[in-house]
Motif scaffolding. Structure first.
Motif, PDB file in Angstrom:
ATOM      1  N   MET A   1      -7.828 -10.610  12.057  1.00  0.00           N
ATOM      2  CA  MET A   1      -7.174  -9.761  13.049  1.00  0.00           C
ATOM      3  C   MET A   1      -6.657  -8.490  12.374  1.00  0.00           C
ATOM      4  N   SER A   2      -7.034  -7.338  12.923  1.00  0.00           N
ATOM      5  CA  SER A   2      -6.668  -6.069  12.295  1.00  0.00           C
ATOM      6  C   SER A   2      -5.256  -5.651  12.684  1.00  0.00           C
ATOM      7  N   THR A   3      -4.618  -4.912  11.796  1.00  0.00           N
ATOM      8  CA  THR A   3      -3.283  -4.393  12.046  1.00  0.00           C
ATOM      9  C   THR A   3      -3.338  -3.290  13.094  1.00  0.00           C
ATOM     10  N   GLU A   4      -2.393  -3.305  14.050  1.00  0.00           N
ATOM     11  CA  GLU A   4      -2.387  -2.297  15.111  1.00  0.00           C
ATOM     12  C   GLU A   4      -1.111  -1.482  15.123  1.00  0.00           C
ATOM     13  N   GLN A   5      -0.184  -1.786  14.214  1.00  0.00           N
ATOM     14  CA  GLN A   5       1.011  -0.966  14.102  1.00  0.00           C
ATOM     15  C   GLN A   5       1.691  -1.233  12.765  1.00  0.00           C
ATOM     16  N   PHE A   6       2.503  -0.283  12.342  1.00  0.00           N
ATOM     17  CA  PHE A   6       3.274  -0.456  11.113  1.00  0.00           C
ATOM     18  C   PHE A   6       4.593  -1.149  11.431  1.00  0.00           C
ATOM     19  N   PRO A   7       5.045  -2.054  10.578  1.00  0.00           N
ATOM     20  CA  PRO A   7       6.398  -2.611  10.747  1.00  0.00           C
ATOM     21  C   PRO A   7       7.431  -1.488  10.668  1.00  0.00           C
ATOM     22  N   GLY A   8       8.548  -1.680  11.356  1.00  0.00           N
ATOM     23  CA  GLY A   8       9.570  -0.650  11.430  1.00  0.00           C
ATOM     24  C   GLY A   8      10.018  -0.124  10.089  1.00  0.00           C
ATOM     25  N   GLU A   9      10.241  -1.023   9.124  1.00  0.00           N
ATOM     26  CA  GLU A   9      10.708  -0.589   7.812  1.00  0.00           C
ATOM     27  C   GLU A   9       9.671   0.265   7.106  1.00  0.00           C
ATOM     28  N   VAL A  10       8.375  -0.045   7.313  1.00  0.00           N
ATOM     29  CA  VAL A  10       7.296   0.737   6.708  1.00  0.00           C
ATOM     30  C   VAL A  10       7.251   2.125   7.321  1.00  0.00           C
ATOM     31  N   VAL A  11       7.434   2.201   8.632  1.00  0.00           N
ATOM     32  CA  VAL A  11       7.440   3.493   9.315  1.00  0.00           C
ATOM     33  C   VAL A  11       8.483   4.413   8.709  1.00  0.00           C
ATOM     34  N   ARG A  12       9.663   3.864   8.437  1.00  0.00           N
ATOM     35  CA  ARG A  12      10.737   4.685   7.889  1.00  0.00           C
ATOM     36  C   ARG A  12      10.400   5.209   6.493  1.00  0.00           C
ATOM     37  N   ARG A  13       9.577   4.472   5.777  1.00  0.00           N
ATOM     38  CA  ARG A  13       9.231   4.886   4.414  1.00  0.00           C
ATOM     39  C   ARG A  13       7.975   5.761   4.358  1.00  0.00           C
ATOM     40  N   LEU A  14       7.154   5.676   5.374  1.00  0.00           N
ATOM     41  CA  LEU A  14       5.890   6.412   5.370  1.00  0.00           C
ATOM     42  C   LEU A  14       6.089   7.917   5.384  1.00  0.00           C
ATOM     43  N   ASP A  15       7.024   8.372   6.207  1.00  0.00           N
ATOM     44  CA  ASP A  15       7.195   9.795   6.492  1.00  0.00           C
ATOM     45  C   ASP A  15       5.849  10.329   7.009  1.00  0.00           C
ATOM     46  N   TYR A  16       5.479  11.549   6.651  1.00  0.00           N
ATOM     47  CA  TYR A  16       4.185  12.071   7.106  1.00  0.00           C
ATOM     48  C   TYR A  16       3.068  11.530   6.218  1.00  0.00           C
ATOM     49  N   TYR A  17       1.910  11.290   6.848  1.00  0.00           N
ATOM     50  CA  TYR A  17       0.748  10.835   6.097  1.00  0.00           C
ATOM     51  C   TYR A  17      -0.505  11.545   6.604  1.00  0.00           C
ATOM     52  N   VAL A  18      -1.549  11.482   5.796  1.00  0.00           N
ATOM     53  CA  VAL A  18      -2.853  12.026   6.167  1.00  0.00           C
ATOM     54  C   VAL A  18      -3.841  10.870   6.216  1.00  0.00           C
ATOM     55  N   TYR A  19      -4.647  10.844   7.262  1.00  0.00           N
ATOM     56  CA  TYR A  19      -5.569   9.721   7.461  1.00  0.00           C
ATOM     57  C   TYR A  19      -6.969  10.218   7.773  1.00  0.00           C
ATOM     58  N   ARG A  20      -7.917   9.299   7.605  1.00  0.00           N
ATOM     59  CA  ARG A  20      -9.305   9.552   7.968  1.00  0.00           C
ATOM     60  C   ARG A  20      -9.767   8.514   8.974  1.00  0.00           C
ATOM     61  N   LEU A  21     -10.550   8.933   9.965  1.00  0.00           N
ATOM     62  CA  LEU A  21     -11.215   8.005  10.875  1.00  0.00           C
ATOM     63  C   LEU A  21     -12.672   7.878  10.433  1.00  0.00           C
TER      64      LEU A  21
ATOM     65  N   HIS B   1       0.476   9.311   1.722  1.00  0.00           N
ATOM     66  CA  HIS B   1       1.647   9.179   2.588  1.00  0.00           C
ATOM     67  C   HIS B   1       2.912   9.558   1.814  1.00  0.00           C
ATOM     68  N   GLY B   2       4.062   9.487   2.498  1.00  0.00           N
ATOM     69  CA  GLY B   2       5.332   9.825   1.869  1.00  0.00           C
ATOM     70  C   GLY B   2       5.503  11.312   1.637  1.00  0.00           C
ATOM     71  N   MET B   3       5.019  12.138   2.575  1.00  0.00           N
ATOM     72  CA  MET B   3       5.035  13.582   2.398  1.00  0.00           C
ATOM     73  C   MET B   3       5.892  14.274   3.446  1.00  0.00           C
ATOM     74  N   THR B   4       6.294  15.499   3.155  1.00  0.00           N
ATOM     75  CA  THR B   4       6.877  16.361   4.175  1.00  0.00           C
ATOM     76  C   THR B   4       5.744  16.840   5.075  1.00  0.00           C
ATOM     77  N   GLU B   5       6.097  17.393   6.227  1.00  0.00           N
ATOM     78  CA  GLU B   5       5.053  17.876   7.132  1.00  0.00           C
ATOM     79  C   GLU B   5       4.239  18.985   6.476  1.00  0.00           C
ATOM     80  N   HIS B   6       4.899  19.895   5.776  1.00  0.00           N
ATOM     81  CA  HIS B   6       4.171  21.003   5.150  1.00  0.00           C
ATOM     82  C   HIS B   6       3.173  20.490   4.107  1.00  0.00           C
ATOM     83  N   THR B   7       3.605  19.551   3.280  1.00  0.00           N
ATOM     84  CA  THR B   7       2.692  18.998   2.276  1.00  0.00           C
ATOM     85  C   THR B   7       1.537  18.276   2.938  1.00  0.00           C
ATOM     86  N   ALA B   8       1.826  17.562   4.038  1.00  0.00           N
ATOM     87  CA  ALA B   8       0.765  16.860   4.764  1.00  0.00           C
ATOM     88  C   ALA B   8      -0.260  17.847   5.321  1.00  0.00           C
ATOM     89  N   LEU B   9       0.197  19.003   5.788  1.00  0.00           N
ATOM     90  CA  LEU B   9      -0.726  20.024   6.277  1.00  0.00           C
ATOM     91  C   LEU B   9      -1.642  20.507   5.158  1.00  0.00           C
TER      92      LEU B   9
END
Length: 251
Positions: free
Chosen positions: A1-21, A80-88
């Protein structure tokens, strides 16, 4: 079964991230994006999109095709773990690494600081302003030229006062205020699908042209040179510039 959301504590630590589909049918990365929270999961499932964005070659069409095949869109959190500007910045750099992306927009500042040969960078930074001694029309083609080429990116379709446009002998295709194409229109055409089959935008006061490459003399005068400073606004690059201005208040 694939993950469909991040746990709350992970969300708080992720900050901005960059992803690929990723398309599981061929392993191809077809979209690069940035986000927070569960953005990557929502995007991979195709549950957050504007219906107007659905069309041939769109991200949503690709997702729908994958789902129709009974498969799920793959995804990778690239950083992950970036500011919005760094993520851009990371998103923009990553977009340069993958061909055939379905992103509607180019990467942040990619037209200014994206992948280029060192000789191009040197030439642009050493460019001098061209002299204005005749009526010109300049179009900014920063994001268009890579898909269309310099000529097709320059020739249309644009929102224009056609009477003013027809008075300009030459049209310049401009990237980052540097002239990359010089053309002499032979005919201006209404900006309709009849004349521009790939164009689907508004047609009122929209025009484009067919024309020829400028003469070697004209190319020597303008090509590779910079738009004069008085026609450049800091941080702003108008898509259309009449040079010289007929009205001091216009861009």
């Amino acid at each position: 079964m694939s993950t469909e959301q991040f746990p709350g504590e992970v969300v708080r630590r992720l900050d901005y991230y960059v992803y690929r589909l990723i398309d599981p049918r061929n392993g191809q990365t077809f979209y690069v994006g940035k986000g927070q929270g569960d953005r990557v999961f929502h995007h991979a499932r195709g549950v957050e999109y504007d219906p107007e964005d659905y069309g041939p070659g769109s991200t949503q069409e690709r997702i729908a095709q994958i789902q129709f095949a009974g498969l799920s869109v793959g995804h990778i959190i690239h950083r992950h773990g970036m500011t919005e500007h760094t993520a851009l910045e990371v998103e923009g750099a990553l977009m340069d690494c993958y061909q055939g992306l379905t992103n509607k927009q180019g990467g942040y500042q990619n037209h200014l600081r994206g992948c280029r040969h060192a000789d191009e960078i040197i030439a642009d930074h050493n460019a001098v302003d061209f002299e204005v001694d005749e009526p010109l029309l300049a179009f900014t083609i920063n994001h268009r030229w890579q898909k269309l080429g310099f000529y097709d990116a320059t020739r249309g379709v644009w929102h224009l006062d056609i009477e003013r446009a027809e008075k300009r002998r030459l049209v310049l295709g401009v990237v980052n205020n540097i002239v990359k194409g010089v053309y002499q229109p032979t005919k201006w055409l209404p900006g309709t699908p009849e004349h521009f089959p790939d164009y689907s935008g508004p047609t009122k006061n929209r025009w484009g042209f067919i024309g020829d490459d400028a003469t070697p003399k004209d190319k020597e005068k303008y090509l590779g040179k910079r738009i004069p400073e008085e026609y450049r606004k800091p941080g702003v690059q108008s898509s259309r510039r009449y040079i010289p201005r007929e009205d001091p208040a216009e861009e």
